[in-house]
Design an enzyme around this catalytic site. Sequence first.
Site, mmCIF file in Angstrom:
data_model
loop_
_atom_site.group_PDB
_atom_site.id
_atom_site.type_symbol
_atom_site.label_atom_id
_atom_site.label_comp_id
_atom_site.label_asym_id
_atom_site.label_seq_id
_atom_site.Cartn_x
_atom_site.Cartn_y
_atom_site.Cartn_z
ATOM 1 C CG ASP A 149 -0.277 -0.048 2.538
ATOM 2 O OD1 ASP A 149 0.675 -0.842 2.682
ATOM 3 O OD2 ASP A 149 -0.695 0.697 3.440
ATOM 4 C CD GLU B 135 4.164 0.288 6.885
ATOM 5 O OE1 GLU B 135 4.979 0.580 7.772
ATOM 6 O OE2 GLU B 135 3.776 1.112 6.018
#
Length: 385
Positions: A71, A133
């Site tokens: 991400d 994350e």
Amino acid sequence: MDSIEILRKLISFPTVSRDSNLELIGYIGELLDAHGIPFKLIQDEDRRKANLFATVGPTRRAGIMLSGHTDVVPVDGQNWSVPPFEMTERNGRLHGRGAADMKGFIASALAASLRASKMELNTPLYLALSYDEEVGCLGVRSLIQMLASTPVRPLLCIVGEPTGMAVATGHKGKIAARATCVGREGHSALAPLALNAIHMGCDFVTALRAEQDRLAKKGGRDGDYDIPYSTVHVGKMNAGVALNIVPNLCHVDFEIRTVATDDPECIMARLQHAAAMIVESAARTAPEATIDIDIVNAYPGLDTPGASDAVQFVKSLIGANGTIKVAFGTEGGLFDRDLALPTVICGPGSMAQGHKPDEFVTIEQICRCDAMLDALLLRLARGLD
């Protein structure tokens, strides 16, 4: 495929944390399938996101794990001079959202995995890719649960966050929390008869600042960090409906980042006590007054000993003499705490470019990462037993 070619493709997937990462994971899965590399997907409850765990080499021996998150942070409100989700090469720099944080490392790790598939490894290479994350190391936790149940666990993890290819042995732990301050609403013309929740929130912010001052003067120290002590930071305060209404509700969002020698539970206990003192005073006006503190998210710090075998091994791959620690958090602390997995952080690029417009990683840094992973593959081919 080389690392830069793969990075171009990875950047083209807009894997902002609020959105799905499945298109990117699908692309990676196709690459791995084409090279005969087996992998597992671990999807979230909504089946909109997935972790990926791949193994190259023997399955009954413990190996080395390369870890990265898929991400990226949003580009909303940022003034980019290049398209954020297209890779642009300019003056030796590869621009695009996630180029540094941390699709550059993932591209190198994927390219290394493809090369490894054509080798006979005596020690396996693992690839662990996670989601979310950037919003608190959320996705990797289900991957950790999977690894905890496997009969053979990794020997060592390299988290490829951008360190300029320096070997980082630690980062601070983090608690993200919200203080909900409840007062009593009323007409602003009669404000002293009400209890202003914003005022309570400001009193609590004062307590947070006092705790920060205490930590800076009397808390634990670690000179390997740019900020060598634990920090307390207020990021948001939300309250109020109209100017002529005394607000009865105020939210204060704050975080605590701790060095290894400070106990985050002790810090939270002091803040809870400070909140109780504010409420005790406020209750003289409004007995219903409260301040409730909820932990929104937390992850542990990482503090791998510099003399450990894991650190010495990674240093040997790049010829490094020293080590650093990084200000930002990673999934490394979770690997260490929940799996007792020795973990080191080392990857291309700099976080000074992360989260900014025109984010970039240099070609030189990608080449250095490729060289580190080539050295790793040679060691895995010989075997680590």
